[in-house]
Design an enzyme around this catalytic site. Sequence first.
Site, short mmCIF file in Angstrom:
data_model
loop_
_atom_site.label_atom_id
_atom_site.label_comp_id
_atom_site.label_asym_id
_atom_site.label_seq_id
_atom_site.Cartn_x
_atom_site.Cartn_y
_atom_site.Cartn_z
N ASP A 1 -4.31 -2.14 4.43
CA ASP A 1 -4.64 -3.09 5.36
C ASP A 1 -5.03 -2.07 6.80
OD1 ASP A 1 -4.84 -5.28 4.19
OD2 ASP A 1 -3.38 -6.06 5.29
N ALA B 1 0.79 -1.34 -0.01
CA ALA B 1 -0.05 0.17 0.09
C ALA B 1 0.81 1.20 -0.08
CB ALA B 1 -0.81 -0.07 1.07
N ARG C 1 5.53 -12.00 -3.21
CA ARG C 1 5.36 -10.38 -2.68
C ARG C 1 6.65 -9.82 -2.61
NH1 ARG C 1 6.13 -7.67 1.84
NH2 ARG C 1 4.55 -6.21 2.58
N TYR D 1 -0.50 -22.63 -5.56
CA TYR D 1 -0.48 -22.03 -7.01
C TYR D 1 1.17 -21.92 -7.27
CZ TYR D 1 -0.62 -17.46 -4.87
OH TYR D 1 -0.49 -16.42 -3.92
P1 FAD Z 1 1.55 -4.48 5.21
O1 FAD Z 1 1.97 -5.47 4.00
O2 FAD Z 1 1.36 -4.88 6.42
O3 FAD Z 1 2.54 -3.52 5.26
C1 FAD Z 1 2.53 -2.40 6.31
C2 FAD Z 1 3.90 -1.77 6.40
O4 FAD Z 1 3.94 -0.83 7.40
C3 FAD Z 1 5.02 -2.84 7.10
O5 FAD Z 1 6.20 -2.81 6.03
C4 FAD Z 1 5.53 -2.35 8.37
O6 FAD Z 1 6.65 -2.66 8.75
C5 FAD Z 1 5.14 -0.75 8.14
N1 FAD Z 1 4.90 -0.23 9.32
C6 FAD Z 1 4.11 -0.77 10.51
N2 FAD Z 1 3.98 0.14 11.40
C7 FAD Z 1 4.78 1.20 11.16
C8 FAD Z 1 5.12 2.58 11.76
N3 FAD Z 1 4.34 2.92 12.85
N4 FAD Z 1 5.90 3.31 11.11
C9 FAD Z 1 6.47 3.05 9.87
N5 FAD Z 1 6.28 1.73 9.16
C10 FAD Z 1 5.25 1.02 9.83
N6 FAD Z 1 -3.63 -10.07 -1.18
C11 FAD Z 1 -3.73 -10.03 -2.47
O7 FAD Z 1 -4.07 -8.99 -3.11
N7 FAD Z 1 -3.62 -11.34 -2.81
C12 FAD Z 1 -3.43 -12.49 -2.35
O8 FAD Z 1 -3.24 -13.41 -2.91
C13 FAD Z 1 -3.24 -12.29 -0.97
N8 FAD Z 1 -3.08 -13.62 -0.22
C14 FAD Z 1 -2.70 -13.29 1.24
C15 FAD Z 1 -2.74 -14.65 1.85
C16 FAD Z 1 -2.70 -14.60 3.39
C17 FAD Z 1 -2.58 -15.85 4.08
C18 FAD Z 1 -2.63 -13.37 3.91
C19 FAD Z 1 -2.70 -13.19 5.40
C20 FAD Z 1 -2.83 -11.96 3.08
C21 FAD Z 1 -3.00 -12.30 1.81
N9 FAD Z 1 -3.25 -10.93 0.96
C22 FAD Z 1 -3.75 -10.94 -0.31
C23 FAD Z 1 -3.48 -9.77 1.59
C24 FAD Z 1 -2.16 -8.76 1.42
O9 FAD Z 1 -1.10 -9.45 1.98
C25 FAD Z 1 -2.24 -7.64 2.25
O10 FAD Z 1 -3.64 -6.98 2.18
C26 FAD Z 1 -1.22 -6.54 1.72
O11 FAD Z 1 0.01 -7.10 1.82
C27 FAD Z 1 -1.38 -5.38 2.99
O12 FAD Z 1 -0.47 -4.31 2.32
P2 FAD Z 1 -0.40 -3.28 3.39
O13 FAD Z 1 0.98 -2.30 2.67
O14 FAD Z 1 -1.49 -2.39 3.67
O15 FAD Z 1 0.18 -3.62 4.70
#
Ligand code: FAD
Length: 396
Positions: A290, A12, A105, A212
């Site tokens: 997320d 994200a 990823r 997969y």
């Molecule tokens: P995150 O990946 O959690 O990234 C958040 C980042 O913020 C991290 O790097 C963390 O270190 C950092 N952070 C946290 N707090 C702080 C702070 N205070 N200051 C600075 N940095 C901070 N999605 C799909 O689209 N396709 C799929 O096939 C899929 N399969 C999945 C399978 C499983 C089992 C799971 C659990 C999830 C799956 N997902 C899938 C969902 C997907 O992995 C997540 O929705 C997505 O990775 C979320 O990304 P994000 O950047 O919002 O959060």
Amino acid sequence: MPTGLIAGGGIAGMAAGLALARAGWQVELVETAPALGEVGAGLQIGANAAKALDWLGVLPEARAQASHPDRAEIRNGVTGGLLLSLPLGPRAERRWGAPYLQLHRADLLAILTRAAEAAGVTLRLGTRAQRVVTHGTHAALHLEDGAIHHGDLVLGADGIRSTLRGGLNRDEEARFTGQIAWRALIPAERLSTPPESAATVWAGPGGHLVTYPLRSGSLINLVAVREQSDWAEEGWSLPGDPDALRIAFHGWHARPREILEAVDHCFLWGLFDRPAQVRWSSGRLALIGDAAHPMLPFLAQGAGQALEDAVVLARHLARAGEAAIPEALSAWEEERWPRVARVIRRAEANGRLFHARSAWRHWPLAMASRLAPDLAAGLAAGRLDWLYGYDPRPRP
Ligand code: FAD
């Protein structure tokens, strides 16, 4: 030039950084981890999310590094019987206007990171964001090391356990959904037959498996989900025990069992969510990915929705002047909420379908696939048009 500050360097945050930089913003991104990347795991990227990658300028690279499944299948996890087969590949690309990709990823994050840096995004790793203070025309991001960075906008892309979310909502704890997931990557050479070019859901009572291929079929991605009443662990992603994983799927069909037998490292996740009706933005602070809308992974859309968020946000911000940023954030949230809510509901419904304890729940699917497979596939594709046919890119 407007300045954006982003907390979180996952899919994200990195996509949002790239999107804002492409829209003419100066962007600084802070990430707690000292290095980017995470537990190795696969991501399915549907055509909707591939269109977001296209607007971000990284689709050719993502396509080159991805595996391209011929079909998505749902099978009975115990008997192996086919419940549904949905053609993907060129036919689906024509229908939905973009390819269906399966990516590691870490590979997707590296692609986004390279593009973000090339577009001028400044990355600060090993830095934790603590809170945001907004003052009328600007926002201040306070970091754990005492530094305060000022910008026109702060994005909280800090994941399901978001710290910045507390600035917008009553700080409700993430809620355990009663499901746990193991994730593993398995070298394909350990299997007696090469992996099929399919994303397969093995559905069974109280759980399911997703398998997969990744990286030209050299790896198999495994997600194994089981219902469980509690989660006593401190964290939500821990090293898992491959034997416990095998025991949880004892008696399942030979093909997924063979994949389970080949696991020697895995991670265990408690699947958490948060109440869905929360605010995502206020003034010059917005949550994305997320942090805003965690969801069960049963529609493989969490990262996809984060990519859509980023592109749609850049579209709204590009239309607004610097003074109108709060209005642009509200308009973005208003546009995004109904779609994300629908994705969340559909993922929950998939969980109920996949984990059905009565074989009768799967019977209509099995019959339709046996008696009229083309019709069943056509109906299933039609039921996914709203999801994969969606296009987040700005209209010319
Ligand atoms: P995150 O990946 O959690 O990234 C958040 C980042 O913020 C991290 O790097 C963390 O270190 C950092 N952070 C946290 N707090 C702080 C702070 N205070 N200051 C600075 N940095 C901070 N999605 C799909 O689209 N396709 C799929 O096939 C899929 N399969 C999945 C399978 C499983 C089992 C799971 C659990 C999830 C799956 N997902 C899938 C969902 C997907 O992995 C997540 O929705 C997505 O990775 C979320 O990304 P994000 O950047 O919002 O959060």
